[in-house]
Structure formats: structure tokens, C-alpha cells
Write an enzyme that holds these catalytic residues in place. Structure first.
Site, PDB file in Angstrom:
ATOM      1  N   GLY A 221       0.816  -1.208   0.000  1.00 23.40           N
ATOM      2  CA  GLY A 221       0.000   0.000   0.000  1.00 23.40           C
ATOM      3  C   GLY A 221       0.848   1.256   0.000  1.00 23.40           C
ATOM      4  O   GLY A 221       0.516   2.247  -0.660  1.00 23.40           O
ATOM      5  N   GLU A 259     -11.199   7.540   5.308  1.00 25.22           N
ATOM      6  CA  GLU A 259     -12.313   7.179   6.190  1.00 25.22           C
ATOM      7  C   GLU A 259     -11.706   6.365   7.321  1.00 25.22           C
ATOM      8  O   GLU A 259     -11.260   5.238   7.110  1.00 25.22           O
ATOM      9  CB  GLU A 259     -13.365   6.383   5.406  1.00 25.22           C
ATOM     10  CG  GLU A 259     -14.730   6.363   6.076  1.00 25.22           C
ATOM     11  CD  GLU A 259     -14.828   5.330   7.166  1.00 25.22           C
ATOM     12  OE1 GLU A 259     -14.756   5.733   8.365  1.00 25.22           O
ATOM     13  OE2 GLU A 259     -14.955   4.148   6.862  1.00 25.22           O
ATOM     14  N   CYS A 293     -16.236   0.822  12.180  1.00 25.15           N
ATOM     15  CA  CYS A 293     -15.732   2.141  12.555  1.00 25.15           C
ATOM     16  C   CYS A 293     -16.813   3.015  13.168  1.00 25.15           C
ATOM     17  O   CYS A 293     -16.523   3.901  13.977  1.00 25.15           O
ATOM     18  CB  CYS A 293     -15.107   2.822  11.346  1.00 25.15           C
ATOM     19  SG  CYS A 293     -16.175   2.870   9.895  1.00 25.15           S
TER      20      CYS A 293
END
Length: 488
Positions: A221, A259, A293
Site C-alpha cells: 500500500g 475514512e 468504525c
């Protein structure tokens, strides 16, 4: 149910399903059994390089960014193909994520329906807006604004709801005309590679427009974040990782759409339906083992009814059915990995060491020989500055906190680095709305209303993120704004 045929050990790069460099693979572990259910491709840095190159080339040389009709057709093909494979996709998600079959339909079928919503939006979206004539004396000009795709999107997704988040990023990014490199979380590779396989075999999406990387390490990533050919990073995950992404992305002034985490408060006033209101928190912290979350993991109760509310919460958590995610009666399955179970356990142990005593739970359940399970757990009346009250656990742990009056409840709810979600319950609806407007959070449940929907933007304030996912606003996160003018 079986996921045969979708448990791919392939990457999707440049329109081809390929092995990772050197044929490298790693075991995909079922969190309920701790056993390998197969292997996934273990991408190298060179594989990521190839995927970025394919996405860059496709954006720069194909008509994908300008051909709206092609994008609509391909999105509808993708939706149809995923819908036809929904049953094996549900089985796959249960096996590698630990999602209980009781909730699996909404986490698979809902996101597939969302692709259709995005395609509908794309068909009617106005990419150009006329601003009329300028009024600067002597410099009359016709002005207009156009929206156009960023370019290459690096989508980095989490392990808790991987299929849902994968599609929540990929569908609008593609619809906006971007090309995408999707990098899956190490513990949930098949939820991404299955989409890649379906794209390659059932859609007309041009080669290189959509690419999928799976890897046993998170470094893949970071290679997306630092590569200057990637124009936008769309990330869902922890706030700690979000901070690192912002630092790494700053080297190329890359847009980072984040997010992140939450420690959302459920404010239950003295005149509310106590059982029903408290039940929302107890259900949410057990739903998928609290690995969400927006989970309402802080339960704020009036001091005058605090003990009563804690007893209700304890009763509900004690009665919550959990265990094998294949059992349709279970609301809660295992935590996703041994590493994460150990992290949750360590936070609970630190709370105990700080003087907290769990009212319910607080340890690994003894009835399971295998699986990364943790008991539904309740702490009550811990200091407001304690770790278990302030930090995201991301597990089945609820903390009850007393408040004195409306202003005190608002203060406690806002006394957090997070601002993702929250809830307010009262017998006076106007009171609930007034309090909800004072909570610094991106989504609020007011007396039981549910905000989730394909058309509703989702995201947070403060360190819960930057930007919004879903809805028109979520689609526009993937579009640049260009102002143009011409002589009058």
C-alpha cells in the site's frame, strides 16, 4: 454454500489474471477455525509497479475517462455479474472475514445494488456547469466549470467489511472516469481478487482500467501512496495509518481521501425507551464482533438512571448469541485475526490493570477450542481520560459513561479526537434533534433513524477522516474541478 471458482490466487494486472512474481502465495486463514482455506497471490513491489503502470497507461491512452456510455455499460455488467455470483461471494466472505451468515446478505447484496445506484447517477450527472458571463469591465467572458477524473486511484481497503468497502470505492472511482489499483488487506485477499476475476471474465472494462493487488504485507500500500503516477489515495482503516498516509502522500501533494476510526457516543436521556436505546449499542458492539468504525461503543447514560442502564446493557450482552459464523442464530463471530484478537485483549487487560472491572466478559471464551473469539464485554464508570473510554477498541467492548445533564452529555460526546458517528435518544424528539446538531460527527442517529443508504454521504469530523463516501458527494470525491472561460 461454496465459493469454488472465486477463491483466486491471481492478481489482476493490465487486464490479465496473473501469478504474483515468482508464483509467490500465502495462506488465507479462516478466523473461526484458524485453518488455511487456500492461498492468495503474494504481490511483490514489482507487481505493484506493473499495476500502477497499467492503470496509468489505460488512463492516458484509452477513452475510459471520456466515454460515459462505456462506463455505464461496464458498471451494469459488473453489477449483473456480481449479483449472479452473490451466493459464493457470501460464502467466501464468511470464510475469510468471519462475517456471520445472519448479517452477510446486507454486506454483500447491498453493495452490489449500490453499483446500480452509481450507474444511474452517472447517466444523469452534469459534468459541465455554465457560470454565465463575467462582469469585469472590459474583460467580458463566458465562464463554465467542468468536472473531470483525477487519473489513477489507489484504493486501500480494510479487513472488517472488505467487500462492501471495495465496491464503495471502486464503483464511484470508475464511474468518474478514473483507473484504479485496488490493494486488499492482507487477511482478506479473496474479497478483492474475486472482484478482479469477475471484471476480467464478465465485463468489457478495458485492460488496465481496474487492477487488483493482494499481499501478505501492508508495504504494498505504501508503494501506491508514494508513487507520483498515482493521483489519489482512497483509504479506509485506522486513524494511525491514516496519519501515515497523509505524511507519505504529502511528498507528491497527493489527494488523500480518508475514512478512519471512531469512538462514537450513544446518548440515552432519562425519558428515552431505555431498553431499546441501550439495545442499539449492545447490538452494534457485537455485530461482527464490534469490528465497525461507526460502532456506538460509548454508552452515555444519565447519572439518575446509570445503574439501571448498566444492568440492562449487561443483561443484553450476556444474552448475545455468538460463535460459529455459519450458525444462522449467531450475531457475532470471531475477530478477524489472531493479531487483532491479541490487540483487543491487551486493551482490555490494560483497563483491568488501571482499576476497571468488566461487568460482563473481559476475556477469551473458554467454550471454543479454535477461533479468534472474544467475549462481549462491558466496562462502566471508568475515568473519562482512560484508554478504554477514549480509544477505539474495534472489538466487542462497550463502555458506559454517566452524564449529569444535556450539556454534560454533549461535552462528553465531543471530548474525543474522533467524530465519525453517534446517536441520541429521548422521549422529546425536538430535544434529540437539538442535541444531535451539537455533536461534532459526520453521521447521527436521531431516535432510531438509520442513515445508511447508497445516496447518503458517509464520513467523519476531526480525526475520523477527510472526505465522504457514498452518495453524490462520494462520487464527486473522485472528480477534479476545472474552471474555463472564453471571449464573450
Amino acid at each position: 454454500m461454496t465459493y469454488a471458482g472465486l477463491n483466486s490466487a491471481k492478481l489482476l494486472i493490465g487486464g490479465r489474471l496473473v501469478d504474483a512474481e515468482g508464483g509467490a502465495t500465502y495462506d488465507n486463514i479462516n478466523p473461526a477455525t484458524e485453518a488455511s482455506i487456500g492461498v492468495a497471490a503474494d504481490a511483490s513491489a514489482a507487481d505493484v509497479e506493473a499495476a500502477i503502470d497499467a492503470a496509468r497507461t489505460a488512463f492516458d491512452t484509452t477513452s475510459w475517462s471520456t466515454d460515459v456510455a462505456l462506463r455505464v455499460r461496464c458498471l451494469r455488467q459488473l453489477q449483473d455479474a456480481l449479483a449472479k455470483h452473490s451466493e459464493p461471494l457470501r460464502a467466501l466472505a464468511t470464510a475469510e472475514v468471519g462475517l456471520p451468515t445472519k448479517i452477510i446478505h446486507s454486506t454483500i447484496d447491498g453493495p452490489i445494488e449500490g453499483i446500480g445506484w452509481v450507474a444511474d447517477l452517472l447517466e444523469k450527472y452534469e459534468f459541465s456547469q455554465d457560470y454565465g458571463m463575467g462582469d469585469i469591465p472590459g474583460f467580458g467572458a463566458h465562464r463554465w466549470v467542468e468536472r473531470e477524473p483525477y487519473g489513477v486511484v489507489g484504493a486501500i481497503t480494510p479487513w472488517n467489511q472488505p467487500f462492501q468497502v471495495n465496491l464503495a470505492k471502486v464503483a464511484p472511482a470508475l464511474a468518474a472516469g478514473n483507473t484504479v489499483v485496488l490493494k486488499a488487506a492482507p487477511t482478506t485477499p479473496w474479497c478483492a481478487s474475486a472482484i478482479g476475476k469477475i471484471v476480467a471474465e464478465h465485463t468489457d472494462i478495458p485492460a488496465g482500467v481496474f487492477n487488483v493487488i493482494t499481499s501478505s504485507v501492508n508495504d504494498r500500500g505504501e508503494e501506491l501512496i508514494t508513487d507520483p503516477r498515482v493521483d489519489l489515495i482512497s483509504f479506509t482503516g485506522s486513524t494511525a495509518v491514516g496519519r501515515r498516509i497523509m505524511k507519505l502522500g504529502s511528498e507528491t501533494i497527493k489527494k488523500c481521501f480518508l475514512e478512519l476510526g471512531g469512538k462514537s457516543a450513544n446518548i440515552v436521556f432519562e425519558d428515552a425507551d431505555f431498553r431499546g436505546s441501550i439495545g442499539l449499542s449492545t447490538f452494534m458492539v457485537c455485530l461482527h464482533a464490534g469490528q465497525g468504525c461507526a460502532t456506538l461503543s460509548r454508552l452515555l447514560l444519565p447519572r439518575s438512571r446509570f445503574e439501571e442502564g448498566v444492568q440492562f446493557a449487561a443483561q443484553m450482552l450476556s444474552a448475545m448469541p455468538y460463535g460459529d459464523p455459519l450458525d444462522p442464530n449467531n450475531v457475532m463471530g470471531p475477530l478477524n485475526s489472531e493479531r487483532h484478537r491479541d490487540r483487543v485483549e491487551a486493551m482490555v487487560e490494560r483497563a483491568k490493570a488501571a482499576g476497571g472491572t468488566p461487568i460482563v466478559g473481559g476475556s477469551r471464551p473458554k467454550q471454543f477450542e479454535k477461533g479468534y473469539y472474544f467475549e462481549p464485554t462491558l466496562f462502566a464508570d471508568m475515568p473519562e481520560d482512560s484508554e478504554i473510554v477514549r480509544n477505539e477498541v474495534f472489538g466487542p467492548v462497550l463502555v458506559a459513561v454517566p452524564f449529569e445533564d444535556d450539556e454534560d452529555a454533549i461535552r462528553i460526546a465531543n471530548d474525543s479526537i474522533f467524530g465519525l458517528s453517534g446517536a441520541v435518544f429521548s422521549g422529546d424528539h425536538e430535544r434529540s434533534k437539538a442535541v444531535a446538531r451539537k455533536i461534532r460527527a459526520g453521521t447521527m442517529i436521531v431516535d432510531g433513524g438509520i442513515y445508511y443508504g447508497h445516496d447518503v454521504p458517509f464520513g467523519g469530523y476531526k480525526q475520523s477522516g477527510i472526505g465522504r463516501e457514498s452518495g453524490k458527494l462520494g462520487f464527486e470525491e473522485y472528480l477534479q474541478v476545472k474552471a474555463l472561460c472564453e471571449p464573450a
